[in-house]
Design a protein around this motif. Sequence first.
Motif, PDB file in Angstrom:
ATOM      1  N   VAL A 191       0.818  -1.216   0.000  1.00 35.14           N
ATOM      2  CA  VAL A 191       0.000   0.000   0.000  1.00 35.14           C
ATOM      3  C   VAL A 191       0.855   1.271   0.000  1.00 35.14           C
ATOM      4  CG1 VAL A 191      -1.735   1.320   1.290  1.00 35.14           C
ATOM      5  CG2 VAL A 191      -2.031  -1.138   0.936  1.00 35.14           C
ATOM      6  N   THR A 237       0.304   9.143  -5.845  1.00 34.10           N
ATOM      7  CA  THR A 237       0.365  10.555  -5.480  1.00 34.10           C
ATOM      8  C   THR A 237       1.391  11.335  -6.287  1.00 34.10           C
ATOM      9  OG1 THR A 237       1.907  10.111  -3.664  1.00 34.10           O
ATOM     10  CG2 THR A 237      -0.449  10.194  -3.133  1.00 34.10           C
ATOM     11  N   SER A 261       0.743   3.924  -2.972  1.00 31.96           N
ATOM     12  CA  SER A 261       0.386   5.311  -2.643  1.00 31.96           C
ATOM     13  C   SER A 261       1.397   6.292  -3.197  1.00 31.96           C
ATOM     14  CB  SER A 261       0.270   5.487  -1.127  1.00 31.96           C
ATOM     15  OG  SER A 261      -0.805   4.738  -0.635  1.00 31.96           O
ATOM     16  N   ARG A 299      -4.066  10.669 -11.499  1.00 34.05           N
ATOM     17  CA  ARG A 299      -4.319   9.812 -10.344  1.00 34.05           C
ATOM     18  C   ARG A 299      -5.493   8.869 -10.568  1.00 34.05           C
ATOM     19  NH1 ARG A 299      -3.362  14.662  -6.217  1.00 34.05           N
ATOM     20  NH2 ARG A 299      -1.109  14.678  -6.357  1.00 34.05           N
TER      21      ARG A 299
END
Length: 129
Positions: free
Chosen positions: A102, A110, A106, A115
């Motif tokens: 994760v 980001t 992420s 996105r």
Amino acid sequence: MSRVNISQELKTFLKEHIHSVFGLEVLLLLRRERIRSFTAPVVANEVGIEVEIAQRQLSELTSANLIETMNGDVATYRYAPVDQTLASLVDQLAVAYAKQRVPILSLILTEHEDRTRCFVEAYRLNRAT
């Protein structure tokens, strides 16, 4: 599960060289199977993505000097970082991704402008596995 510290060097590598979740999965596949050469359709099948997406990822990874292309009747690709620094960063990435999926996802999501597309990629990969 033990946590892996994601170094600033690895974060910079992700920002500069890994532009999508698909790119990450393709790179890690080729690293894992480093003695094999792959065609774009085989990569697509292994990762669970469309051939056009696999081809785009392979081109980006080639441009990033992480894999090499062997041209013949059909282009094949294999893991071949241009130097030990890149190889070491990919090794760090593989360990970090195995232990902290994760946070790695992420970072990718980001760091890049599209996105929504990245989120869809992550969702599609998770459903395929």
